[in-house]
Design an enzyme around this catalytic site. Sequence first.
Site, mmCIF file in Angstrom:
data_model
loop_
_atom_site.group_PDB
_atom_site.id
_atom_site.type_symbol
_atom_site.label_atom_id
_atom_site.label_comp_id
_atom_site.label_asym_id
_atom_site.label_seq_id
_atom_site.Cartn_x
_atom_site.Cartn_y
_atom_site.Cartn_z
ATOM 1 N N GLY A 180 0.778 -1.243 0.000
ATOM 2 C CA GLY A 180 0.000 0.000 0.000
ATOM 3 C C GLY A 180 0.805 1.286 0.000
ATOM 4 O O GLY A 180 0.233 2.359 0.134
ATOM 5 N N TRP A 216 2.394 2.990 -2.430
ATOM 6 C CA TRP A 216 2.032 3.952 -3.494
ATOM 7 C C TRP A 216 0.681 4.589 -3.194
ATOM 8 O O TRP A 216 0.502 5.786 -3.363
ATOM 9 C CB TRP A 216 1.989 3.254 -4.863
ATOM 10 C CG TRP A 216 3.324 3.018 -5.492
ATOM 11 C CD1 TRP A 216 4.534 2.901 -4.854
ATOM 12 C CD2 TRP A 216 3.608 2.893 -6.893
ATOM 13 N NE1 TRP A 216 5.529 2.684 -5.765
ATOM 14 C CE2 TRP A 216 4.997 2.667 -7.021
ATOM 15 C CE3 TRP A 216 2.818 2.910 -8.045
ATOM 16 C CZ2 TRP A 216 5.608 2.492 -8.277
ATOM 17 C CZ3 TRP A 216 3.430 2.731 -9.290
ATOM 18 C CH2 TRP A 216 4.808 2.528 -9.400
ATOM 19 N N ASP A 261 2.522 -1.271 -10.447
ATOM 20 C CA ASP A 261 3.804 -1.727 -9.878
ATOM 21 C C ASP A 261 3.753 -3.254 -9.763
ATOM 22 O O ASP A 261 4.491 -3.847 -8.997
ATOM 23 C CB ASP A 261 3.989 -1.074 -8.493
ATOM 24 C CG ASP A 261 5.435 -1.104 -8.013
ATOM 25 O OD1 ASP A 261 6.344 -1.305 -8.837
ATOM 26 O OD2 ASP A 261 5.650 -0.931 -6.799
ATOM 27 N N LYS A 318 5.550 -0.646 -14.243
ATOM 28 C CA LYS A 318 6.856 -1.257 -14.005
ATOM 29 C C LYS A 318 7.081 -2.367 -15.032
ATOM 30 O O LYS A 318 6.196 -3.194 -15.272
ATOM 31 C CB LYS A 318 6.879 -1.863 -12.601
ATOM 32 C CG LYS A 318 8.223 -2.480 -12.355
ATOM 33 C CD LYS A 318 8.480 -3.364 -11.206
ATOM 34 C CE LYS A 318 7.525 -3.782 -10.195
ATOM 35 N NZ LYS A 318 8.079 -3.559 -8.872
#
Length: 209
Positions: A62, A64, A123, A163
């Site tokens: 959590g 981000w 991500d 990513k």
Amino acid sequence: MTQKRRPSSARWLAEHESDPYVQEARRLGYRSRAVFKLKEIQEKDKILRPGQIVVDLGAAPGGWSQYARPLLGAKGQLFALDILPFDPIPAVDIIVGDFREDAVLHQLEAKVGDLSVDVVLSDMAPNLSGVDAADQAGSIHLCELALEFAKAHLKPRGTLLVKAFQGEGFDAYLKVMREAFETVSIRKPKASRARSSEVYLLARNFRAV
Ligand SMILES: C[S@@+](CC[C@H](N)C(=O)[O-])C[C@H]1O[C@@H](n2cnc3c(N)ncnc32)[C@H](O)[C@@H]1O
């Protein structure tokens, strides 16, 4: 296929504990060191703004979402999804499930509804099996799913930050991204380990048709 050599867990733990980003994340109450990757990109590229609708894919634990939520203000909305459950974050709508499954995608889509999304963050990274080719394919597959979601839900001129690991399939993915967005830049934040082939692709100005 080659087997990746992995540091022993004791070595990993020692490295983790002495990592300045781990220490700084703890000091500031962030759940992960990953937060500093998004923070560096935000400080340079200013992708998050008050009032935006944002989707955070691969959000657990959590970091981000913790960082992004206050930047969106009261009018903004944040939807965060991960295959792993994670603790609630105030004003963040959490979905737990595997993004590769249609049922999970539909759950997210039901929440997002007709909202046009300003920013998709991903991500996501698969659990590493140690088999390079399989890990690379798994990662590119998640990147492709994030791009598909972005194409379906981003508003015109929207942003995708994803990513990706440099390797097989990376150049082809970049090419498809460049067709869908006016600009795609590669970012390697300082918190991203130099030995990792991980980079962040920042795609801006979605060419909605
Ligand atoms: C590097 S971590 C994300 C860290 C996060 N950005 C933060 O700041 O805390 C990658 C995440 O991707 C998630 N993930 C991997 N495969 C996934 C999938 N198929 N569906 C949803 N999440 C997935 C993992 O569970 C993991 O939590």
